[in-house]
Write a protein that holds these residues in place. Structure first.
Motif, PDB file in Angstrom:
ATOM      1  N   PRO A 280       9.994   4.749   7.855  1.00 55.97           N
ATOM      2  CA  PRO A 280       9.984   3.285   7.871  1.00 55.97           C
ATOM      3  C   PRO A 280       8.542   2.765   7.812  1.00 55.97           C
ATOM      4  CG  PRO A 280      11.265   4.172   9.707  1.00 55.97           C
ATOM      5  CD  PRO A 280      10.575   5.325   9.064  1.00 55.97           C
ATOM      6  N   PRO A 281       8.293   1.664   7.106  1.00 56.84           N
ATOM      7  CA  PRO A 281       6.933   1.135   6.992  1.00 56.84           C
ATOM      8  C   PRO A 281       6.248   0.886   8.345  1.00 56.84           C
ATOM      9  CG  PRO A 281       8.345   0.053   5.415  1.00 56.84           C
ATOM     10  CD  PRO A 281       9.240   0.899   6.287  1.00 56.84           C
ATOM     11  N   ALA A 282       7.000   0.523   9.369  1.00 60.80           N
ATOM     12  CA  ALA A 282       6.401   0.266  10.686  1.00 60.80           C
ATOM     13  C   ALA A 282       5.740   1.524  11.263  1.00 60.80           C
ATOM     14  CB  ALA A 282       7.451  -0.267  11.655  1.00 60.80           C
ATOM     15  N   THR A 283       6.095   2.689  10.741  1.00 60.35           N
ATOM     16  CA  THR A 283       5.502   3.950  11.201  1.00 60.35           C
ATOM     17  C   THR A 283       4.021   4.016  10.856  1.00 60.35           C
ATOM     18  OG1 THR A 283       7.635   5.005  10.772  1.00 60.35           O
ATOM     19  CG2 THR A 283       5.773   6.462  11.109  1.00 60.35           C
ATOM     20  N   PHE A 284       3.598   3.294   9.852  1.00 64.05           N
ATOM     21  CA  PHE A 284       2.211   3.311   9.384  1.00 64.05           C
ATOM     22  C   PHE A 284       1.213   3.229  10.537  1.00 64.05           C
ATOM     23  CE2 PHE A 284      -1.577   0.970   8.049  1.00 64.05           C
ATOM     24  CZ  PHE A 284      -1.976   1.644   6.905  1.00 64.05           C
ATOM     25  N   TRP A 285       1.407   2.278  11.443  1.00 66.93           N
ATOM     26  CA  TRP A 285       0.462   2.063  12.539  1.00 66.93           C
ATOM     27  C   TRP A 285       0.605   3.091  13.658  1.00 66.93           C
ATOM     28  CZ3 TRP A 285      -3.499  -0.496  11.229  1.00 66.93           C
ATOM     29  CH2 TRP A 285      -3.405  -1.547  10.319  1.00 66.93           C
ATOM     30  N   ARG A 286       1.626   3.927  13.603  1.00 66.59           N
ATOM     31  CA  ARG A 286       1.841   4.951  14.635  1.00 66.59           C
ATOM     32  C   ARG A 286       1.191   6.277  14.271  1.00 66.59           C
ATOM     33  NH1 ARG A 286       6.046   3.852  18.173  1.00 66.59           N
ATOM     34  NH2 ARG A 286       4.882   5.361  19.382  1.00 66.59           N
ATOM     35  N   LEU A 287       0.618   6.370  13.099  1.00 68.63           N
ATOM     36  CA  LEU A 287      -0.022   7.599  12.646  1.00 68.63           C
ATOM     37  C   LEU A 287      -1.528   7.493  12.861  1.00 68.63           C
ATOM     38  CD1 LEU A 287       1.870   8.056   9.256  1.00 68.63           C
ATOM     39  CD2 LEU A 287       2.337   9.200  11.434  1.00 68.63           C
TER      40      LEU A 287
ATOM     41  N   LEU B  95       0.830  -1.202   0.000  1.00 65.22           N
ATOM     42  CA  LEU B  95       0.000   0.000   0.000  1.00 65.22           C
ATOM     43  C   LEU B  95       0.866   1.254   0.000  1.00 65.22           C
ATOM     44  CD1 LEU B  95      -2.784   1.410   0.264  1.00 65.22           C
ATOM     45  CD2 LEU B  95      -2.553   1.112   2.755  1.00 65.22           C
ATOM     46  N   ILE B  96       1.906   1.251   0.803  1.00 63.96           N
ATOM     47  CA  ILE B  96       2.831   2.389   0.851  1.00 63.96           C
ATOM     48  C   ILE B  96       3.502   2.578  -0.511  1.00 63.96           C
ATOM     49  CG2 ILE B  96       4.992   3.241   1.872  1.00 63.96           C
ATOM     50  CD1 ILE B  96       4.044   1.778   4.502  1.00 63.96           C
ATOM     51  N   ALA B  97       3.954   1.496  -1.115  1.00 59.73           N
ATOM     52  CA  ALA B  97       4.608   1.583  -2.425  1.00 59.73           C
ATOM     53  C   ALA B  97       3.641   2.106  -3.486  1.00 59.73           C
ATOM     54  CB  ALA B  97       5.163   0.218  -2.831  1.00 59.73           C
ATOM     55  N   ARG B  98       2.413   1.591  -3.483  1.00 63.08           N
ATOM     56  CA  ARG B  98       1.420   2.024  -4.473  1.00 63.08           C
ATOM     57  C   ARG B  98       1.104   3.508  -4.333  1.00 63.08           C
ATOM     58  NH1 ARG B  98      -4.102   2.113  -3.825  1.00 63.08           N
ATOM     59  NH2 ARG B  98      -4.209   0.416  -2.306  1.00 63.08           N
ATOM     60  N   THR B  99       0.885   3.965  -3.113  1.00 69.24           N
ATOM     61  CA  THR B  99       0.565   5.384  -2.934  1.00 69.24           C
ATOM     62  C   THR B  99       1.779   6.255  -3.233  1.00 69.24           C
ATOM     63  OG1 THR B  99       0.992   5.286  -0.539  1.00 69.24           O
ATOM     64  CG2 THR B  99      -1.291   4.936  -1.276  1.00 69.24           C
ATOM     65  N   GLY B 100       2.971   5.761  -2.935  1.00 70.95           N
ATOM     66  CA  GLY B 100       4.185   6.505  -3.275  1.00 70.95           C
ATOM     67  C   GLY B 100       4.351   6.653  -4.779  1.00 70.95           C
ATOM     68  N   ASP B 101       4.057   5.593  -5.518  1.00 70.98           N
ATOM     69  CA  ASP B 101       4.106   5.662  -6.983  1.00 70.98           C
ATOM     70  C   ASP B 101       3.096   6.685  -7.500  1.00 70.98           C
ATOM     71  OD1 ASP B 101       6.071   3.695  -7.014  1.00 70.98           O
ATOM     72  OD2 ASP B 101       4.684   2.082  -7.612  1.00 70.98           O
TER      73      ASP B 101
ATOM     74  N   VAL C  88       0.290   7.358   2.418  1.00 73.87           N
ATOM     75  CA  VAL C  88       0.806   8.504   1.667  1.00 73.87           C
ATOM     76  C   VAL C  88       1.843   9.263   2.493  1.00 73.87           C
ATOM     77  CG1 VAL C  88       0.176  10.774   0.754  1.00 73.87           C
ATOM     78  CG2 VAL C  88      -1.188   8.782   0.154  1.00 73.87           C
ATOM     79  N   VAL C  89       1.561   9.496   3.755  1.00 78.50           N
ATOM     80  CA  VAL C  89       2.501  10.225   4.617  1.00 78.50           C
ATOM     81  C   VAL C  89       3.794   9.434   4.773  1.00 78.50           C
ATOM     82  CG1 VAL C  89       2.894  11.076   6.970  1.00 78.50           C
ATOM     83  CG2 VAL C  89       0.733  11.578   5.798  1.00 78.50           C
ATOM     84  N   VAL C  90       3.682   8.128   5.005  1.00 77.27           N
ATOM     85  CA  VAL C  90       4.887   7.292   5.140  1.00 77.27           C
ATOM     86  C   VAL C  90       5.711   7.353   3.852  1.00 77.27           C
ATOM     87  CG1 VAL C  90       5.723   4.914   5.399  1.00 77.27           C
ATOM     88  CG2 VAL C  90       3.925   5.782   6.913  1.00 77.27           C
ATOM     89  N   ALA C  91       5.050   7.235   2.706  1.00 76.41           N
ATOM     90  CA  ALA C  91       5.764   7.276   1.418  1.00 76.41           C
ATOM     91  C   ALA C  91       6.376   8.651   1.171  1.00 76.41           C
ATOM     92  CB  ALA C  91       4.817   6.905   0.277  1.00 76.41           C
ATOM     93  N   ALA C  92       5.598   9.701   1.385  1.00 73.42           N
ATOM     94  CA  ALA C  92       6.060  11.055   1.076  1.00 73.42           C
ATOM     95  C   ALA C  92       7.263  11.462   1.915  1.00 73.42           C
ATOM     96  CB  ALA C  92       4.925  12.056   1.279  1.00 73.42           C
ATOM     97  N   LEU C  93       7.246  11.083   3.181  1.00 75.98           N
ATOM     98  CA  LEU C  93       8.326  11.486   4.082  1.00 75.98           C
ATOM     99  C   LEU C  93       9.419  10.429   4.200  1.00 75.98           C
ATOM    100  CD1 LEU C  93       6.253  13.217   6.903  1.00 75.98           C
ATOM    101  CD2 LEU C  93       7.269  14.226   4.836  1.00 75.98           C
TER     102      LEU C  93
END
Length: 156
Positions: free
Chosen positions: A115-122, A79-85, A107-112
């Motif tokens: 690390p992918p593990a940050t996803f659940w911390r947002l 999901l992070i890769a797709r939104t980053g693309d 999107v935020v994880v990709a843009a900034l």
């Protein structure tokens, strides 16, 4: 080089949040790369239902960004890769999209380049707007926007 601005709005939550169900990777009109995450066999079920049936799978999904839900689900990393693309391919100008909270996180994880593990911390609140602006692959996240004045409020 022209800049890009992306406004991501999250819809309201189901009134009975305990009964919220996994989505089906719903499309995002005009922004296919910002579709909701595909949850495979979990789609249409609540987290409690899935956790009762397979607690290890839910635990793994919450801790391993490479783990994809069974039945064609999408991992957090995918999901992070797709939104980053999608971000990388945006044309100059201002773009607006209504997206799932998970998409805002990705999107935020990709843009900034977090690390992918940050996803659940947002934490992404429903009915809010997250804004990113960028140029040449460098993104900025707008934080601390002032609250909007209620439409019928008298100016002070």
């Amino acid at each position: 080089m022209s800049s890009v601005r992306l406004h991501l709005t999250t819809p309201p939550l189901d009134p009975d949040a305990r009964r919220a169900r996994f989505g089906y990777g719903d499309p995002c009109p005009g922004h296919a790369g910002l579709a909701g995450p595909a949850t495979g066999a979990w789609a249409g079920r609540t987290l409690d239902e899935v956790a009762a049936e397979d607690p290890q799978a839910v635990r793994r999904w919450l801790t391993d960004p490479q783990y994809a839900p069974p039945g064609g689900g999408e991992s957090v990393a995918a999901l992070i890769a797709r939104t980053g693309d999608h971000l990388a391919a945006l044309a100059p100008g201002t773009h607006r999209a209504v997206v799932a909270q998970a998409v805002v996180r990705a999107v935020v994880v990709a843009a900034l380049d977090l690390p992918p593990a940050t996803f659940w911390r947002l934490d992404v609140r429903p009915e809010t707007v997250t804004t990113l602006s960028g140029r040449a692959g460098r993104w900025n996240l707008l934080l601390g926007a002032p609250e909007a004045e209620p439409p019928d409020a008298e100016p002070t």
